[in-house]
Design a protein around this motif. Structure first.
Motif, short mmCIF file in Angstrom:
data_model
loop_
_atom_site.label_atom_id
_atom_site.label_comp_id
_atom_site.label_asym_id
_atom_site.label_seq_id
_atom_site.Cartn_x
_atom_site.Cartn_y
_atom_site.Cartn_z
N SER A 1 0.82 -1.21 0.00
CA SER A 1 0.00 0.00 0.00
C SER A 1 0.86 1.27 0.00
CB SER A 1 -0.93 -0.01 1.21
OG SER A 1 -0.18 -0.24 2.38
N ASP A 2 2.10 1.16 0.49
CA ASP A 2 2.95 2.35 0.48
C ASP A 2 3.67 2.52 -0.85
OD1 ASP A 2 4.65 0.26 0.62
OD2 ASP A 2 5.70 0.89 2.43
N GLY A 3 3.30 1.71 -1.85
CA GLY A 3 3.89 1.88 -3.16
C GLY A 3 5.14 1.06 -3.40
N PHE A 4 5.62 0.37 -2.34
CA PHE A 4 6.84 -0.43 -2.49
C PHE A 4 6.52 -1.69 -3.26
CE2 PHE A 4 9.43 -3.92 -0.71
CZ PHE A 4 10.64 -3.54 -1.24
N ARG A 5 7.33 -1.95 -4.32
CA ARG A 5 7.11 -3.16 -5.09
C ARG A 5 8.09 -4.22 -4.64
NH1 ARG A 5 5.10 -2.85 -11.23
NH2 ARG A 5 3.16 -1.76 -10.75
N ALA A 6 7.60 -5.19 -3.88
CA ALA A 6 8.47 -6.25 -3.39
C ALA A 6 8.80 -7.21 -4.51
CB ALA A 6 7.79 -6.99 -2.24
N VAL A 7 7.86 -7.43 -5.40
CA VAL A 7 8.08 -8.29 -6.57
C VAL A 7 7.55 -7.53 -7.77
CG1 VAL A 7 7.47 -10.47 -7.66
CG2 VAL A 7 7.85 -10.38 -5.19
N ASP A 8 8.38 -7.50 -8.82
CA ASP A 8 8.03 -6.59 -9.92
C ASP A 8 8.14 -7.32 -11.26
OD1 ASP A 8 7.46 -4.45 -11.43
OD2 ASP A 8 9.17 -3.22 -10.82
#
Lengths: 493, 304
Positions: free
Chosen positions: A240-247
Motif C-alpha cells: 500500500s505504500d507503493g513499495f514493489r516487493a516483486v516486480d
C-alpha cells in the motif's frame, strides 16, 4: 386483584399531646410535596418520625410475607378505635413496608380520619389507606401505623387526647391489600430487538458466503499447464505504500528439477514463495501450480510441501506431536504421511519427543523441513533451508533434495548463498534482485554466460601462442564462476 | 539458543533415507484432498487443550468457587439480612452457584472468553504455525470456522463449568437447601436448575460480543495480548459509558447495557423483556464483528 394478609398486635393506647415534639409530618394526598418541601431533609423518611413517637403510634404487623407482593391501590382493614378523652381526634393511617433493616412508607402516603364520637365508638372502620404503589418484598412485613399527631393538624389537638386502638377478633385482623400481578416494563418492543439480532446474523452469514463464492469463481484452471509444477507469469506485489516487493517476475519450473531462487536479502524471494503458497495475494499476474490457479486455500496447495521463512511449531508440543497434528490437520489418511522418512530426515533422535520450545534453531529447522516433506509432496518449496545447519548436514540435505527430484518430484529452494545454489540446483537458477527477475536458466548458462573458460598450466606461454595465432587473450585470476556473475548482475547495489 | 543438541543427534539424513527416497514410487496421481475435512475439530481441540493457558483457566475456574466458599466461611456472620445475591449466597448450593456466576460474569468470564477467542488465531500467527496451516491448505474460512467452534465451546464450557462447579462446592459447604430468589420466594430444585440454565444461556449469548471483538482483533493482529486486551477494553469502556445516565436514550445500545439482565430470570416469574433486548443487541454486535473477521482474514496478506 386483592390479597389478604393477617396482621396482629395487642390493644394499644395512643395519645396526642398538644404541641408534641418532635413533630411528625407525613404526606397527605394532594399536599404531599408541599409538606415535604416544608420539612426539608428530614421529610425523606416521614415514617421514621412517626414510628419514633412512642405512645403516639399504634402498630399492627403481619408475619414476614412468603412471597413478593406488588401493592397498587388502597388497602383496607377494620380496627376498633375508642376515643377516651377527646371528641375531635384525628387519626393518620398508613401501610408500611417493614424489613429487618428498613421501614418504608411507600411514597410517604397516609390517610387522615376523624374520630368525632366521644366515649365508645368504632372509629374509622373499613377505611382505606391511600392508594400506594410499590413492591413489598418477601421477608418484609406490612405494618399499619396509627399516628394521631401531625403538624398540619396541630390546632385540632389543643388538649391531650387519648385513643384506644385494637384489632378486632382477638388481636388478629385481615388486612386486604390491593395488589397487581405484574412487573416493571420499559417502553418498546423487546421482540423487535431479538428479531433485529437474528436478521443481522443471517444477513452477515449470507453476505460472507456470497462474497467468498464470488471470489472463488474469479480464476480458471489452465489445462495446458497441468504437468507444469510452477508457472508464474508477470507476478507483481505492490504494498500500500507503493513499495514493489516483486516486480513483473515470470518463470517456469518443470518436473524433476531442483530449482534455485537466488538473490540477496530483500530481493523478493520470500514474497514470491509466499504468493506461491497463497499466503499473499498478488497485485497482478498469475501463478499456476499443475495448471491450477493459486489463491488462498486452493486445493492444489495440498500437492506442495512448504517451508517458508523459518519454522512454525506449537511450542508446547513435542516434535512428534507437532508433525502428527500437522498432518492430521490436512484431513488426509495417516498412511499417506510417511512419518518414518520425515523423522529420519529430521534426524532428531530421542529429542523428537521433547517439547519444541526446548529445541535449538537448527533442530527446529530440520523438523520444519521434515514437516514440509510429510506426504512426499510433488512440489517441495524450501525457503533458505540450510540456515542453521552445519556443513555435514548441509551436504546431506543437498543429496536428499537431489534424490527427491530423481523420483519425478520437483524441488524449489531459495537462498542468498551462491555456493549452496550452485551445488544443489542441478538444473535451473532464477536470479532476483530488487523484486525483478534478472536472469534465469541453467547454472551453466548463467555462470558461463555463453563464454567458455580455458584452463592452462602456463598462462603466459598460452597467451603468446594465442597471440601468434591471432587470438587476443587476457589473464584473469581463477574465480568462482557463479559468484562473480552474481556480483556483476547485482552490481550497483 | 535453547538447550540444544546435548543428545548427540545424527546428521539430518542418513543413508537409510537415501535408500528410502530412491525406492519411492515416482510422483504420480494427485493426492486425494478434501478441503472440508481439513483441521478436524478433534485436532483443534487437542491443539488448544494441551496449551498451558487452557489448563490455567480450568484451574482458576475450579479454585474460584472454593476460595469464595472459604471466604464466606471465614468471613462469618452476615447480619445485613438483605436480599441481594451476595447476602443469600450461603443459603445453599443453588444460591452459591448463582453468586459465583454473578461475581464472575462482569470481568473474569469476559477475560476468559476474550482469551479463548482472541488468542486462538493470533497465537498461531505469533508461532508462525498459521502460515503452515494455510499452506497445507486449510481454507481460510474453514480455519476460522473450526477455530471459532472450538473457542466458543471452550468459552461456553467455562461459562457452564463455573456455576455447575459452584453448585457442587456450594452444596458441600452450605448444604443443598432450595434456592432463594433475591426477589422473593424459593424455588424447587428443578425450577432452580432451569433458572440457572437460563442464566448460563443468557450469559453465553452476551459473551458473543466479547468473543466477536476478540476474534476480529485476533485475526487482525499477530499479538495475542493485543487481541485479548482490546476486547476487555471494550467491555470496560462500555461499562464506564453505561454508568453515565445522561447518555440515556443511547445507553441502551451499549454492548454491556443488558449484561445483568439475567437477574430477571430469578423472580417469581421469568421476565424476558430485557433479556430479549440483550440477546438481540449481542447478536447484532457479534454478527458485525464476526463478519468483519471473516472478510478481513480472507483478504489478509499473511506475513507473520
Amino acid at each position: 386483584m386483592t390479597e389478604t394478609v393477617t396482621i396482629q398486635g395487642p390493644p394499644q393506647q395512643i395519645s396526642a399531646p398538644a404541641g408534641g415534639n418532635p413533630a411528625a409530618v407525613s404526606v397527605l394526598p394532594q399536599l404531599g410535596n408541599a409538606l415535604d418541601a416544608a420539612q426539608g431533609a428530614g421529610a425523606s423518611n416521614p415514617l421514621q418520625s412517626i414510628s419514633s413517637l412512642s405512645g403516639q403510634v399504634a402498630r399492627f404487623a403481619s408475619d414476614p410475607l412468603p412471597d413478593r407482593m406488588l401493592v397498587a391501590g388502597a388497602s383496607t382493614v377494620r380496627l376498633v378505635v375508642t376515643a377516651a378523652t377527646t371528641t375531635d381526634a384525628i387519626l393518620f393511617i398508613g401501610l408500611h413496608d417493614v424489613g429487618s433493616d428498613s421501614d418504608v412508607l411507600p411514597s410517604g402516603l397516609v390517610r387522615p380520619g376523624a374520630i368525632d364520637r366521644p366515649g365508645a365508638g368504632r372509629g374509622p372502620g373499613g377505611d382505606a389507606d391511600p392508594a400506594v404503589s410499590g413492591a413489598a418484598d418477601r421477608g418484609r412485613t406490612p405494618a399499619r401505623a396509627h399516628g394521631c399527631h401531625d403538624r398540619p393538624r396541630l390546632p385540632t389537638a389543643r388538649r391531650p387526647a387519648h385513643l384506644h386502638s385494637r384489632a378486632r377478633g382477638g388481636g388478629t385482623q385481615p388486612l386486604t391489600v390491593a395488589t397487581v400481578d405484574g412487573h416493571t416494563v420499559r417502553p418498546g418492543r423487546p421482540l423487535a430487538w431479538l428479531i433485529t439480532g437474528v436478521v443481522a446474523v443471517l444477513l452477515v452469514i449470507a453476505g460472507v458466503a456470497w462474497w467468498a463464492r464470488r471470489r472463488r469463481r474469479a480464476s480458471r484452471p489452465d489445462p495446458d499447464l497441468a504437468e507444469v509444477p510452477i508457472a508464474i507469469h508477470d507476478l507483481v506485489k505492490e504494498y500500500s505504500d507503493g513499495f514493489r516487493a516483486v516486480d513483473g517476475v515470470t518463470f517456469r519450473v518443470e518436473r524433476g528439477q531442483v530449482v534455485g531462487l537466488l538473490g540477496p536479502n530483500g530481493a523478493g524471494k520470500t514474497t514470491t514463495l509466499r504468493m506461491l503458497v497463497g499466503l499473499i495475494t498478488p497485485t497482478r499476474g498469475q501463478i499456476h501450480v499443475f495448471g491450477q490457479p493459486i489463491q488462498p486455500g486452493a486445493a492444489v496447495l495440498s500437492r506442495i510441501g512448504a517451508f517458508i521463512e523459518g519454522p512454525g511449531f506449537l511450542p508446547h508440543l513435542s516434535g512428534r506431536e507437532n508433525l502428527r497434528l500437522f498432518w492430521e490437520a490436512s484431513g488426509r489418511p495417516l498412511d499417506d504421511a510417511d512419518f518414518e522418512t520425515a523423522l529420519q530426515i529430521a534426524g532428531l533422535g530421542t529429542s523428537i519427543d521433547r517439547k519444541v520450545k526446548t529445541y535449538s534453531h537448527g533442530m527446529r529447522q530440520r523438523l520444519a523441513i521434515a514437516q514440509a516433506m510429510l506426504g512426499l509432496p510433488e512440489l517441495l518449496v524450501l525457503d533458505e533451508p540450510t540456515n542453521g545447519l552445519d556443513p555435514p548436514q548441509i551436504a546431506e540435505m543437498r543429496e536428499v533434495l537431489q534424490r527427491y527430484a530423481l523420483t519425478g518430484r520437483t524441488v524449489m529452494i531459495s537462498s542468498h548463498l551462491l555456493a549452496e545454489v550452485e551445488q544443489t540446483c542441478t538444473h535451473v537458477v532464477v536470479v532476483m534482485h530488487k523484486g525483478a527477475l534478472i536472469a534465469a536458466g541453467s547454472v551453466h548458462d548463467i555462470a558461463g554466460n555463453g563464454r567458455m573458460q580455458l584452463a592452462v598450466p602456463d598462462p603466459a606461454r598460452a597467451a603468446q601462442v594465442l597471440a601468434g595465432a591471432g587470438i587476443s587473450a587476457e589473464t584473469v585470476p581463477a574465480r568462482r564462476a557463479l559468484e562473480d556473475v552474481f556480483l556483476d548482475l547485482v552490481a550497483g547495489e | 539458543m535453547a538447550v540444544g543438541d546435548n543428545h548427540r543427534t545424527e546428521a539430518p539424513t542418513r543413508r537409510g533415507v537415501h535408500e528410502r527416497l530412491a525406492a519411492l514410487p515416482a510422483a504420480g496421481e494427485p493426492v486425494p484432498f478434501d478441503p472440508q475435512r481439513t483441521l478436524p475439530l478433534r485436532i483443534e481441540f487437542i491443539r488448544q487443550l494441551k496449551r498451558r493457558r487452557t489448563q490455567l483457566v480450568a484451574l482458576v475456574l475450579l479454585l474460584l468457587p472454593i476460595l469464595v466458599a472459604i471466604a464466606f466461611k471465614v468471613g462469618g456472620q452476615q447480619t445485613s439480612g438483605g436480599a441481594a445475591l451476595v447476602d443469600i449466597a450461603t443459603t445453599g448450593a443453588t444460591n452459591f452457584a448463582l453468586f459465583t456466576e454473578f461475581a464472575a460474569i462482569g470481568f473474569l468470564l469476559v477475560v476468559i472468553v476474550a482469551l479463548f477467542c482472541g488468542d486462538t488465531v493470533a497465537s498461531e500467527a505469533s508461532w508462525s504455525s498459521l502460515r503452515y496451516l494455510l499452506a497445507l491448505p486449510v481454507p481460510r474460512p474453514r480455519l476460522l470456522r473450526q477455530k471459532l467452534v472450538v473457542s466458543l465451546t471452550l468459552s461456553f464450557g467455562a461459562n457452564l463449568l463455573l456455576p455447575l462447579w459452584g453448585y457442587v462446592v456450594g452444596g458441600l459447604f452450605f448444604g443443598w437447601a432450595p434456592a432463594r430468589s433475591p426477589l422473593g420466594g424459593t424455588f424447587t430444585t428443578s425450577e432452580a436448575v432451569t433458572r440457572l440454565l437460563i442464566v448460563v444461556g443468557y450469559a453465553c449469548v452476551q459473551s458473543l460480543v466479547v468473543a466477536g471483538l476478540a476474534f476480529l482483533l485476533g485475526v487482525m493482529t499477530d499479538a495475542p495480548l493485543g487481541a485479548v486486551g482490546g476486547a476487555v477494553l471494550l467491555v470496560v469502556i462500555s461499562n464506564i459509558l453505561d454508568s453515565i445516565s445522561a447518555l440515556d436514550p443511547y445507553r441502551q445500545y451499549l454492548p454491556t447495557h443488558y449484561q445483568y439482565s439475567w437477574l430477571d430470570a430469578l423472580g417469581p416469574t421469568v421476565v424476558w423483556d430485557d433479556m430479549l433486548r440483550g440477546i438481540g443487541l449481542s447478536l447484532v454486535y457479534a454478527a458485525v464483528f464476526f463478519g468483519a473477521a471473516w472478510v478481513r482474514f480472507q483478504r489478509k496478506d499473511i506475513t507473520s
